[in-house]
Design an enzyme around this catalytic site. Sequence first.
Site, PDB file in Angstrom:
ATOM      1  N   ARG A   1      12.187  11.779  11.958  1.00  0.00           N
ATOM      2  CA  ARG A   1      10.749  11.879  12.257  1.00  0.00           C
ATOM      3  C   ARG A   1      10.511  11.545  13.729  1.00  0.00           C
ATOM      4  O   ARG A   1      11.351  10.915  14.371  1.00  0.00           O
ATOM      5  CB  ARG A   1       9.959  10.930  11.354  1.00  0.00           C
ATOM      6  CG  ARG A   1      10.277  11.205   9.890  1.00  0.00           C
ATOM      7  CD  ARG A   1       9.418  10.455   8.924  1.00  0.00           C
ATOM      8  NE  ARG A   1       9.096   9.123   9.353  1.00  0.00           N
ATOM      9  CZ  ARG A   1       7.968   8.503   9.027  1.00  0.00           C
ATOM     10  NH1 ARG A   1       7.069   9.121   8.303  1.00  0.00           N
ATOM     11  NH2 ARG A   1       7.740   7.285   9.432  1.00  0.00           N
TER      12      ARG A   1
ATOM     13  N   SER B   1      15.627   5.322   6.154  1.00  0.00           N
ATOM     14  CA  SER B   1      14.745   5.878   7.170  1.00  0.00           C
ATOM     15  C   SER B   1      13.974   4.796   7.918  1.00  0.00           C
ATOM     16  O   SER B   1      14.555   3.966   8.581  1.00  0.00           O
ATOM     17  CB  SER B   1      13.808   6.905   6.520  1.00  0.00           C
ATOM     18  OG  SER B   1      13.121   7.624   7.517  1.00  0.00           O
TER      19      SER B   1
ATOM     20  N   ASP C   1      16.456   6.833  11.459  1.00  0.00           N
ATOM     21  CA  ASP C   1      17.450   7.853  11.070  1.00  0.00           C
ATOM     22  C   ASP C   1      17.148   9.197  11.724  1.00  0.00           C
ATOM     23  O   ASP C   1      17.732  10.221  11.361  1.00  0.00           O
ATOM     24  CB  ASP C   1      17.539   7.990   9.550  1.00  0.00           C
ATOM     25  CG  ASP C   1      16.265   8.533   8.928  1.00  0.00           C
ATOM     26  OD1 ASP C   1      15.176   8.273   9.477  1.00  0.00           O
ATOM     27  OD2 ASP C   1      16.338   9.216   7.883  1.00  0.00           O
TER      28      ASP C   1
ATOM     29  N   ASP D   1      12.373   7.817  14.556  1.00  0.00           N
ATOM     30  CA  ASP D   1      12.529   6.683  13.642  1.00  0.00           C
ATOM     31  C   ASP D   1      14.023   6.370  13.476  1.00  0.00           C
ATOM     32  O   ASP D   1      14.870   7.090  14.017  1.00  0.00           O
ATOM     33  CB  ASP D   1      11.809   6.951  12.311  1.00  0.00           C
ATOM     34  CG  ASP D   1      12.458   8.015  11.454  1.00  0.00           C
ATOM     35  OD1 ASP D   1      13.243   8.812  11.987  1.00  0.00           O
ATOM     36  OD2 ASP D   1      12.165   8.064  10.238  1.00  0.00           O
TER      37      ASP D   1
ATOM     38  N   LYS E   1      13.165  17.735   7.580  1.00  0.00           N
ATOM     39  CA  LYS E   1      12.465  17.358   8.813  1.00  0.00           C
ATOM     40  C   LYS E   1      13.492  16.838   9.811  1.00  0.00           C
ATOM     41  O   LYS E   1      14.502  16.250   9.420  1.00  0.00           O
ATOM     42  CB  LYS E   1      11.383  16.329   8.530  1.00  0.00           C
ATOM     43  CG  LYS E   1      11.830  15.067   7.822  1.00  0.00           C
ATOM     44  CD  LYS E   1      10.612  14.224   7.495  1.00  0.00           C
ATOM     45  CE  LYS E   1      10.992  12.952   6.776  1.00  0.00           C
ATOM     46  NZ  LYS E   1      11.233  13.155   5.330  1.00  0.00           N
TER      47      LYS E   1
END
Length: 620
Positions: A335, A172, A332, A330, A446
Amino acid sequence: MGDVNGDLNANLRYQSTGDPQLVKAVHQWLTWDKNRWTRAQVESLVAAGRLDELRKRLCSRMSFGTAGLRAPMGAGFSRINDLTVIQSTQGLCSYLSRYFADFSSRGVVVGFDTRGQEESGCSSQRLAKLTAAVLLSRDVPVHLFSTFVPTPYVPYAVKKLGAAAGVMVTASHNPKQDNGYKVYWCNGAQISSPHDKEILRSIEEQLEPWSSSCWEEELVETSSLRTDPLTQINSCYMDELTSLCFHRDLNRSCALKFVHSSFHGVGHNFVQEAFQTFGFAPPIPVPEQKDPDPNFSSVHCPNPEEGESVLELSLRLAEKENAGIVLATDPDADRLAIAEKSDGCGWKVFTGNELAALLGWWMLFNWKEAHPDPADSQRVYMLATTVSSKILQAFARIEGFKFEETLPGFKWIGNRIHELSKTGNTVIFSFEESIGFLCGSLVPEKDGVSSAAVVAEMAAFLHNKNLSLNQQLHNIYQTYGYHVSKTSYVICNDPPTIQKIFRRIRNFDGDGSYPKTCGGVQIVHVRDVTTGYDSSQPDLKSVLPVSKSSQMITFSLQNGVVATLRTSGTEPKIKFYTEYCAAPGNSQVSHLEEELLKITAALVDEFLEPERNNLIRRCV
C-alpha cells in the site's frame, strides 16, 4: 506431562468447572509444540490457573479473513506461531495435492516480511522456513525467497513460475504484535470461496505435525527441492514495470525531489530500484525508517493510512531537503500513502480515494494516448471495491469504458482481473480506498512499489506543466464531478457488541425494518451484503455475492450521499465510509463537505451509538 494435567485439573476443580475441552487442548499443545518459548507461555498460564486466557488461546482457531489468517503472535491455536503455521501448511499441502494432479512438479512460492516477536521465538522468516519445511517433507518443490520481499512479489512469482499456490507470511500494516499467513491461488489472486473453507477443513483434519521434519528450518538449506526465486523474479518484475512508464525522458530531467519511507519494512530497496527503472534518481530515504525493525520504533502505528501523525519524520526530512512529494509504503509494501507540499505552507496528505482519482485519470490519459480509436475502450475496465469512491464510475460514464465494483478486499479484485483477462479484456486500474492501488495488471494484488513509481512519474509530468497533484485533482473534479468522501472507524474489542449493533440496525423500526432516515435525510435504498438484501433491485437481492462472515450495510440517501458500515476483516474495528457524489460543474465544495460531515456524524451517533456501546473513537 501428567503433572501439568494434574495441576490443570486441580485448578478446574478449584473453579468447580469440569472443562474437558480445555484439558484436551492444553494436553495437545504441550504434546505437539516444539518451540520452547510458546510452550513456556502455556505452562506458565496453566501454573497460574489463568483459565479464561487459556480458553481464549487454545479453544478456538483462526479463520481466513480478507487477508488470510491474521492474529497476534504467541502460544495458542488462535494465534500465529510455529505450530499453527505448520498445521496451516499441512492443511494447505493436503488440499493442493488433491486439487492439482501436477502439484509435485509445480510447487509453492513462499515469501515473508520483516516482523518478529522475541518472547515467542517467532519471526516471519522462521515461519516461512517452517512453511517450506512442511512442504519439503512431502517432496513438494518450494520457491522460498532468501530475504524479505514486498507482498505482491509472491503472487507475481506464483504466476511467473506456474506454481500451484503462494504463501506470504505478513501482517501488513497491523500493530507489531500481529502476524499473518496469506494464501494465493495459482491465478495469483488471494484464495476465495470455496478454497478458503476447504483449506480450513483440511487443516482441521490433520492437526498433529506429520513428523519432526516439519520443525526443521535447516531443510531449506539442504533440500534440492528448494530454490530461491529472488534474482529472477525481481529482474522480471522490474522489466515488466517499464510497461507502466510512459515518459522516461521527462523523468530523467525531473526537477522534483521525492522522499520515501518504508515504515521499517521491506520497501526501501525495491522502491529505489523501481524509481531507477523509470529513469528517476532514487528517492531520498527516511534514515530512521529505511531498515527493517519489527518493533516499528519510530511510529506509534505502522500504518501510513493514519496520515500526518505517522508521516512526521518523512515530512520533516522533505522540508529539510526541499522535496515536494513524500511517498510512504506500508511495512509489506503493498500500500502507498502520498503527501504533497502545499502552495502556502504545510502538506496535503491524499486520501486513498483522492489518489485513486489521480491514478485513474493518469492511467486513462496514457491509455487514450496509445489507443486513440474510441472503439478500443470497449474492452477496457477499471475496478474498485464497493466501499471505495465512485469517481471511476463517473470517469467510465463520460469516457465510455467499463467500471465494476467488488466486495471489500483486494482478493475480489484479483479474482475479477483474472476472469476479465480470460475473455480478452484489459484492466488498466484498480483500487481500494485503504490506499491499495494497482496500475495496469502486472500482478493481481495491490502494489505499493509499482504505484510509487507511477505516482512519481505523474507528479513529474504535471510539475512540467506547472501543475501540482492537488491542482490536477480539482481539475478532475471539475470535469467529472466532485466526489467528497470520509472514511474512518471506531474500535470495538467485544465481538458480541458488534453483533448487537448490526442486529439493532436490521430491526431499527421494528422487526426486519432498516432505518428510514440518517441525520434527518431520507434513506432511499438499503443494501445488506451480509444477508443478501438490496432494496434497489427488483428481486430485492444483492448483486454482490453474499458475505455472511462479516457485517456490511450500505445506505443510499435522498441527497446523493452513499454511506456504508462494515466490520474490518483484519482488526477489531467497525469502519464507516461516506461519499457525496456531485454532478460535473457543481463546485460548492465547502457546502458538500459540510453536508457530508453532518451525515457522517449522524451515521455514527445514531446507528453505532459509540458511548452506549463503549466504542473507542479514532484519535486523529
